[in-house]
Design a protein around this motif. Structure first.
Motif, PDB file in Angstrom:
ATOM      1  N   GLU A  80      11.800   1.249 -12.502  1.00 21.00           N
ATOM      2  CA  GLU A  80      13.044   1.583 -13.197  1.00 21.00           C
ATOM      3  C   GLU A  80      13.048   3.057 -13.618  1.00 21.00           C
ATOM      4  OE1 GLU A  80      15.784   0.096 -16.991  1.00 21.00           O
ATOM      5  OE2 GLU A  80      13.859  -0.893 -16.597  1.00 21.00           O
ATOM      6  N   PHE A  81      11.988   3.496 -14.286  1.00 29.80           N
ATOM      7  CA  PHE A  81      11.945   4.868 -14.791  1.00 29.80           C
ATOM      8  C   PHE A  81      11.325   5.842 -13.793  1.00 29.80           C
ATOM      9  CE2 PHE A  81      11.481   2.176 -18.733  1.00 29.80           C
ATOM     10  CZ  PHE A  81      12.817   2.245 -19.064  1.00 29.80           C
ATOM     11  N   LYS A  82      10.655   5.309 -12.767  1.00 28.68           N
ATOM     12  CA  LYS A  82      10.000   6.125 -11.725  1.00 28.68           C
ATOM     13  C   LYS A  82       9.147   7.231 -12.346  1.00 28.68           C
ATOM     14  CE  LYS A  82      13.507   5.142  -8.284  1.00 28.68           C
ATOM     15  NZ  LYS A  82      14.444   5.673  -7.306  1.00 28.68           N
ATOM     16  N   ARG A  83       8.344   6.831 -13.313  1.00 27.11           N
ATOM     17  CA  ARG A  83       7.529   7.794 -14.050  1.00 27.11           C
ATOM     18  C   ARG A  83       6.421   8.420 -13.226  1.00 27.11           C
ATOM     19  NH1 ARG A  83       5.338   5.845 -19.659  1.00 27.11           N
ATOM     20  NH2 ARG A  83       4.457   7.925 -19.466  1.00 27.11           N
ATOM     21  N   PHE A  84       5.983   7.749 -12.155  1.00 30.91           N
ATOM     22  CA  PHE A  84       4.779   8.193 -11.457  1.00 30.91           C
ATOM     23  C   PHE A  84       5.021   8.618 -10.017  1.00 30.91           C
ATOM     24  CE2 PHE A  84       3.738   4.440 -14.231  1.00 30.91           C
ATOM     25  CZ  PHE A  84       3.363   5.187 -15.333  1.00 30.91           C
ATOM     26  N   ILE A  85       6.281   8.728  -9.600  1.00 32.09           N
ATOM     27  CA  ILE A  85       6.547   9.131  -8.219  1.00 32.09           C
ATOM     28  C   ILE A  85       6.123  10.594  -8.030  1.00 32.09           C
ATOM     29  CG2 ILE A  85       8.394   7.426  -7.916  1.00 32.09           C
ATOM     30  CD1 ILE A  85      10.399   9.747  -8.151  1.00 32.09           C
TER      31      ILE A  85
ATOM     32  N   ALA B 269      15.644   3.788   1.987  1.00 32.41           N
ATOM     33  CA  ALA B 269      16.386   3.650   0.735  1.00 32.41           C
ATOM     34  C   ALA B 269      15.478   3.536  -0.472  1.00 32.41           C
ATOM     35  CB  ALA B 269      17.292   2.413   0.815  1.00 32.41           C
ATOM     36  N   VAL B 270      14.254   3.090  -0.287  1.00 31.16           N
ATOM     37  CA  VAL B 270      13.328   2.929  -1.396  1.00 31.16           C
ATOM     38  C   VAL B 270      13.109   4.245  -2.112  1.00 31.16           C
ATOM     39  CG1 VAL B 270      10.947   2.344  -2.005  1.00 31.16           C
ATOM     40  CG2 VAL B 270      12.171   0.986  -0.332  1.00 31.16           C
ATOM     41  N   ALA B 271      13.092   5.333  -1.359  1.00 28.26           N
ATOM     42  CA  ALA B 271      12.789   6.642  -1.945  1.00 28.26           C
ATOM     43  C   ALA B 271      13.981   7.221  -2.694  1.00 28.26           C
ATOM     44  CB  ALA B 271      12.339   7.593  -0.857  1.00 28.26           C
ATOM     45  N   ALA B 272      15.141   6.636  -2.534  1.00 28.06           N
ATOM     46  CA  ALA B 272      16.339   7.207  -3.141  1.00 28.06           C
ATOM     47  C   ALA B 272      16.354   7.035  -4.638  1.00 28.06           C
ATOM     48  CB  ALA B 272      17.590   6.576  -2.538  1.00 28.06           C
TER      49      ALA B 272
ATOM     50  N   ALA C 259       0.827  -1.213   0.000  1.00 26.92           N
ATOM     51  CA  ALA C 259       0.000   0.000   0.000  1.00 26.92           C
ATOM     52  C   ALA C 259       0.860   1.261   0.000  1.00 26.92           C
ATOM     53  CB  ALA C 259      -0.945  -0.004   1.193  1.00 26.92           C
ATOM     54  N   ARG C 260       1.864   1.312   0.834  1.00 31.12           N
ATOM     55  CA  ARG C 260       2.726   2.493   0.883  1.00 31.12           C
ATOM     56  C   ARG C 260       3.532   2.626  -0.407  1.00 31.12           C
ATOM     57  NH1 ARG C 260       7.910   3.661   4.562  1.00 31.12           N
ATOM     58  NH2 ARG C 260       8.101   5.879   4.124  1.00 31.12           N
ATOM     59  N   ALA C 261       4.046   1.509  -0.923  1.00 34.38           N
ATOM     60  CA  ALA C 261       4.791   1.552  -2.177  1.00 34.38           C
ATOM     61  C   ALA C 261       3.889   2.022  -3.311  1.00 34.38           C
ATOM     62  CB  ALA C 261       5.376   0.174  -2.486  1.00 34.38           C
ATOM     63  N   LYS C 262       2.643   1.585  -3.313  1.00 34.93           N
ATOM     64  CA  LYS C 262       1.689   2.036  -4.336  1.00 34.93           C
ATOM     65  C   LYS C 262       1.476   3.542  -4.220  1.00 34.93           C
ATOM     66  CE  LYS C 262      -3.052   1.392  -5.903  1.00 34.93           C
ATOM     67  NZ  LYS C 262      -3.233   0.460  -7.004  1.00 34.93           N
ATOM     68  N   ALA C 263       1.316   4.029  -2.999  1.00 35.58           N
ATOM     69  CA  ALA C 263       1.114   5.468  -2.801  1.00 35.58           C
ATOM     70  C   ALA C 263       2.307   6.272  -3.307  1.00 35.58           C
ATOM     71  CB  ALA C 263       0.853   5.764  -1.322  1.00 35.58           C
ATOM     72  N   TYR C 264       3.483   5.693  -3.267  1.00 38.01           N
ATOM     73  CA  TYR C 264       4.685   6.387  -3.738  1.00 38.01           C
ATOM     74  C   TYR C 264       4.899   6.183  -5.237  1.00 38.01           C
ATOM     75  CZ  TYR C 264       9.564   7.785  -4.200  1.00 38.01           C
ATOM     76  OH  TYR C 264      10.726   8.393  -4.607  1.00 38.01           O
ATOM     77  N   TYR C 265       5.011   4.921  -5.671  1.00 38.64           N
ATOM     78  CA  TYR C 265       5.363   4.626  -7.058  1.00 38.64           C
ATOM     79  C   TYR C 265       4.230   4.867  -8.054  1.00 38.64           C
ATOM     80  CZ  TYR C 265       9.760   2.688  -5.457  1.00 38.64           C
ATOM     81  OH  TYR C 265      11.001   2.542  -4.907  1.00 38.64           O
ATOM     82  N   GLU C 266       2.996   4.973  -7.555  1.00 39.05           N
ATOM     83  CA  GLU C 266       1.850   5.210  -8.440  1.00 39.05           C
ATOM     84  C   GLU C 266       1.153   6.530  -8.118  1.00 39.05           C
ATOM     85  OE1 GLU C 266      -0.745   1.769  -8.716  1.00 39.05           O
ATOM     86  OE2 GLU C 266       0.956   0.428  -8.302  1.00 39.05           O
ATOM     87  N   ALA C 267       1.845   7.434  -7.464  1.00 44.83           N
ATOM     88  CA  ALA C 267       1.237   8.686  -7.000  1.00 44.83           C
ATOM     89  C   ALA C 267       0.685   9.534  -8.137  1.00 44.83           C
ATOM     90  CB  ALA C 267       2.246   9.491  -6.189  1.00 44.83           C
ATOM     91  N   GLU C 268       1.357   9.541  -9.270  1.00 45.50           N
ATOM     92  CA  GLU C 268       0.949  10.440 -10.346  1.00 45.50           C
ATOM     93  C   GLU C 268       0.776   9.704 -11.681  1.00 45.50           C
ATOM     94  OE1 GLU C 268       3.444  13.941 -10.426  1.00 45.50           O
ATOM     95  OE2 GLU C 268       3.179  14.257  -8.274  1.00 45.50           O
ATOM     96  N   VAL C 269       0.063   8.576 -11.628  1.00 39.37           N
ATOM     97  CA  VAL C 269      -0.246   7.852 -12.859  1.00 39.37           C
ATOM     98  C   VAL C 269      -1.299   8.671 -13.610  1.00 39.37           C
ATOM     99  CG1 VAL C 269      -1.169   5.724 -13.858  1.00 39.37           C
ATOM    100  CG2 VAL C 269       0.230   5.609 -11.801  1.00 39.37           C
ATOM    101  N   PRO C 270      -0.994   9.082 -14.828  1.00 41.52           N
ATOM    102  CA  PRO C 270      -1.975   9.869 -15.583  1.00 41.52           C
ATOM    103  C   PRO C 270      -3.232   9.052 -15.894  1.00 41.52           C
ATOM    104  CG  PRO C 270       0.135   9.735 -16.765  1.00 41.52           C
ATOM    105  CD  PRO C 270       0.236   8.856 -15.569  1.00 41.52           C
TER     106      PRO C 270
END
Length: 166
Positions: free
Chosen positions: A133-138, A163-166, A98-109
């Motif tokens: 890899e590309f962190k397109r949606f952080i 470290a995940v946020a780095a 859930a937390r990873a989704k909130a971070y890695y999918e925060a700005e999915v168009p």
């Protein structure tokens, strides 16, 4: 161990213990959090794999895609078969799906097509690479979701120093 207690070690064999940070930790328990019961990337139920580097649980199909990302992005461990180190389990518990989704999918168009359940491997691979890899949606503001209070969740929390946020 009391003196004169028989051991399974051969005579003259040092009985050294590894440092605490290197001892295997009890494996992550998927049943502790409902968000851990579904793959973080494709919604397959009952994932048995996890990325201690990203803090997410995943299915076996997605674990193969994560392996191909390279260990500098993600590495995969079996929840049941592999040994886990204390820092790996702590990161997994601090993040979780859930937390990873909130971070890695925060700005999915809204125009981005996320893979539906049962999507093909190529579509899921594109999704995973775009996320990790590309962190397109952080978050564009660099924010990191807070760790949920109440212990060991993976439900939605963690500090910005992870470290995940780095």
């Amino acid at each position: 161990q009391p003196p004169n207690h028989p051991t399974t070690q051969p005579p003259n064999h040092p009985t050294t213990q590894p440092p605490n940070h290197c001892r295997p930790y009890p494996r992550p328990t998927i049943g502790l959090n409902s968000t851990w019961q579904v793959c973080a990337d494709c919604s397959t139920k009952q994932p048995r794999w996890a990325s201690p580097k990203l803090g997410v649980f995943m299915c076996i199909e997605c674990s193969g895609i994560h392996r191909n990302l390279g260990t500098h992005i993600s590495f995969v461990r079996s929840v049941n078969l592999d040994e886990w180190q204390v820092p790996q389990v702590e990161l997994l518990e601090a993040w979780g799906n859930a937390r990873a989704k909130a971070y890695y999918e925060a700005e999915v168009p809204s125009s981005y097509r996320t893979p539906p359940e049962g999507a093909g491997a190529r579509e899921v691979q594109r999704w995973i690479r775009d996320k990790y890899e590309f962190k397109r949606f952080i978050p564009s503001d660099g924010s990191v979701p807070e760790k949920a209070s109440g212990g060991g969740g993976g439900g939605g929390g963690g500090g910005a120093t992870t470290a995940v946020a780095a």
